[in-house]
Design a protein around this motif. Structure first.
Motif, PDB file in Angstrom:
ATOM      1  N   HIS A 136      69.562  36.959  -0.946  1.00  0.00           N
ATOM      2  CA  HIS A 136      68.500  35.974  -1.129  1.00  0.00           C
ATOM      3  C   HIS A 136      68.462  35.474  -2.578  1.00  0.00           C
ATOM      4  CE1 HIS A 136      64.133  34.695  -0.194  1.00  0.00           C
ATOM      5  NE2 HIS A 136      64.432  34.273  -1.418  1.00  0.00           N
ATOM      6  N   HIS A 176      68.329  28.628   1.809  1.00  0.00           N
ATOM      7  CA  HIS A 176      69.455  29.473   1.400  1.00  0.00           C
ATOM      8  C   HIS A 176      70.443  28.703   0.533  1.00  0.00           C
ATOM      9  CE1 HIS A 176      69.326  32.899   4.578  1.00  0.00           C
ATOM     10  NE2 HIS A 176      68.103  32.482   4.307  1.00  0.00           N
ATOM     11  N   HIS A 222      61.633  28.548   2.518  1.00  0.00           N
ATOM     12  CA  HIS A 222      62.783  29.099   1.786  1.00  0.00           C
ATOM     13  C   HIS A 222      64.067  28.399   2.220  1.00  0.00           C
ATOM     14  CE1 HIS A 222      65.724  31.832   0.148  1.00  0.00           C
ATOM     15  NE2 HIS A 222      66.029  32.378   1.302  1.00  0.00           N
ATOM     16  N   HIS A 277      71.963  39.386   3.888  1.00  0.00           N
ATOM     17  CA  HIS A 277      71.732  38.103   3.211  1.00  0.00           C
ATOM     18  C   HIS A 277      71.443  38.392   1.746  1.00  0.00           C
ATOM     19  CE1 HIS A 277      70.082  34.361   1.886  1.00  0.00           C
ATOM     20  NE2 HIS A 277      68.825  34.748   1.951  1.00  0.00           N
TER      21      HIS A 277
HETATM   22 CU    CU Z   1      67.257  33.771   1.569  1.00  0.00          CU
END
Ligand code: CU
Ligand code: C2O
Ligand code: CU
Length: 486
Positions: free
Chosen positions: A110, A420, A418, A108
């Motif tokens: 981030h 994405h 959080h 991922h």
């Molecule tokens: Cu992330």
């Protein structure tokens, strides 16, 4: 420049310092591999060349030197922290990834605003042991400059793999780097990690109790070292780019006898520099600060101060962390030491970037964060009363729209939320307007608190996730599926 009071500042979340050793950056894949094996103790850097960042990246169990002990960790290219990647807006990125771990994994990116589908920032990909996949994407021309990072994101294994050491910086260069005072500053990167190792340097398992509170280890490292030294040359500023790469530990940073000038958060530049005595960095968050010397040479210690992120009675407070961890709950601990030379004049910049206000949206959604019993898994972490299910679509939004999300923490523990793919702005906390404009991708929602964020869904359609970045909470269910529909 804005001087914030402590409450405002804590609300802002940010942090401080480390040792960056610039290893030679090479172009070709073969060369990169060679560079890695030549100096396996030094953090590697891979920079894009002629618009292309291309490298081999392999996840494997490796023996590394960690805080001067041998440790057996999970590594990317044999390194903890992982190699630092650097690219510019508009660059093409090709990562030839191999999973040499004993469990499945993926990558991922981030904070990067890139496609969330295909072989890009797609957390639904699964790369089984022994398999390879080439990640390939373009960083948009208008991408903000900032401190981003990469780590595994296979639901159920995220905390375990991050806690094994799998995390690295992904830097996007740009406008912020060109502000004269910042350009002239000495740049250092600080990757904050914690580990729980047995006497042989092997990763210890975690009890269910510690998972509930979020696993923490008593060995805290900065760039894989214990209390590294940094140098601040005469009449210069030190630019610290800090990442909290721990799965659960919060860092409450302070500079002994010094002050931070914060210039960036998760999503890049703040609108203006903020002076602050403390920075709170939750898992997943990044901050950039400038540090000045003093008229006489000396040293600052970068301290980690105690922070109570709540808990379920005994479980959180004593058993979850106290037993795992450390005396650092009560005592400030030195994370790094900054040796500065006498400074006569090193002014910090004031204005940093234009952050335009987002239009007030029609759609407001509510996300309640809490924990509770779930028939399938027992104690689970929940969003709107439900634990994560991979085949359930939780939130559907329209591409090219803006929404307000109201994040309501009705539980007894803090949860850093959080999302994405797109950055957001914090609008208010408990109804108090946020004092300063900033782009973020992770925001702390303290126990009992309500935080309103405003988020545009731009450029990329597809399915992705939002979750608590105490990654044990995410693995235990505090995550939802988000579809962005064209
Ligand atoms: Cu992330
Ligand atoms: Cu850094 Cu979904 O996470
Ligand atoms: Cu949480």
């Amino acid at each position: 420049m804005v001087k914030m009071n402590r409450r405002q500042f804590l609300a802002l979340s940010a942090a401080s310092a480390g040792t960056a050793i610039f290893a030679g950056c090479t172009k070709g894949r073969a060369n990169n591999t060679q560079a890695v094996s030549k100096s396996s103790n030094l953090p590697q850097v891979h920079q894009s060349q002629n618009g292309l960042l291309e490298l081999d990246l392999s996840a494997s169990e490796s023996s590394v030197n960690l805080g001067s002990k041998q440790a057996y960790l999970l590594t990317y290219n044999g390194q903890v922290p992982a190699p630092r990647l650097e690219a510019n807006p508009g660059d093409r990125v090709k990562i030839h990834f191999t999973n040499n771990l004993s469990k499945p994994t993926n990558l991922h990116y981030h904070g990067l605003h890139i496609p969330i589908t295909g072989n890009a920032d797609n957390v639904f990909l699964q790369i089984d042991p022994g398999e390879q996949l080439t990640y390939e994407f373009t960083i948009p021309e208008n991408h903000s400059a900032g401190t981003f990072w990469y780590h595994p994101h296979l639901h159920g294994l995220v905390a375990e793999q991050l806690f094994g050491g799998l995390a690295g910086l992904f830097i996007v260069r740009g406008e912020l780097d060109e502000i004269p005072e910042i350009k002239a500053a000495q740049e250092e990167f600080l990757v904050l990690q914690d580990f729980a190792l047995d006497n042989d340097g092997r990763l210890m398992g975690s009890s269910h109790m510690s998972l509930m509170s979020g696993r923490e280890g008593d060995l805290i490292t900065v760039n894989g070292k214990v209390n590294p030294s940094l140098n601040l040359p005469a009449n210069k500023l030190l630019r610290l780019r800090i990442l909290n790469a721990s799965p659960s530990r919060f860092y409450r940073l302070a500079l002994e006898e010094g002050t931070f000038y914060q210039i960036a958060t998760d999503g890049g530049a703040l609108s203006e520099t903020v002076e602050a005595d403390e920075l709170l960095l939750t898992p997943g968050q990044r901050a950039e600060v400038l540090v000045r010397g003093r008229p006489e040479s000396g040293r600052y210690r970068l301290l980690n101060l105690p922070y109570d992120r709540g808990g379920m009675g005994m479980m959180g407070g004593m058993m979850g962390r106290g037993m795992m961890g450390g005396s650092d709950r009560d005592n400030p601990m030195a994370l790094a030491t900054i040796n500065y030379e006498a400074a006569v004049d090193s002014p910090v910049p004031t204005k940093l970037a234009n952050i335009s206000a987002l239009p007030e949206p029609k759609t407001v959604r509510r996300f309640e964060l809490n924990h509770g019993m779930s028939p399938a898994v027992g104690m689970a972490f929940l969003i709107n009363g439900q634990p994560y299910k991979s085949d359930r679509l939780d939130t559907k939004v329209q591409l090219d729209t803006v929404e307000d999300w109201e994040l309501v923490n009705t539980g007894v523990m803090d949860h850093p939320f959080h999302v994405h793919g797109n950055a957001f702005q914090v609008i208010s906390r408990d109804g108090q307007p946020e004092p300063l404009a900033a782009w973020r991708d992770t925001v702390l929602v303290k126990r009992g608190e309500t935080v309103r964020i405003r988020m545009p869904f731009n450029d990329f359609a597809g399915k992705t996730v939002y979750h608590c970045h105490v990654l044990d909470h995410e693995d235990l269910g505090m995550m939802g599926n988000l579809a962005i529909e064209a």
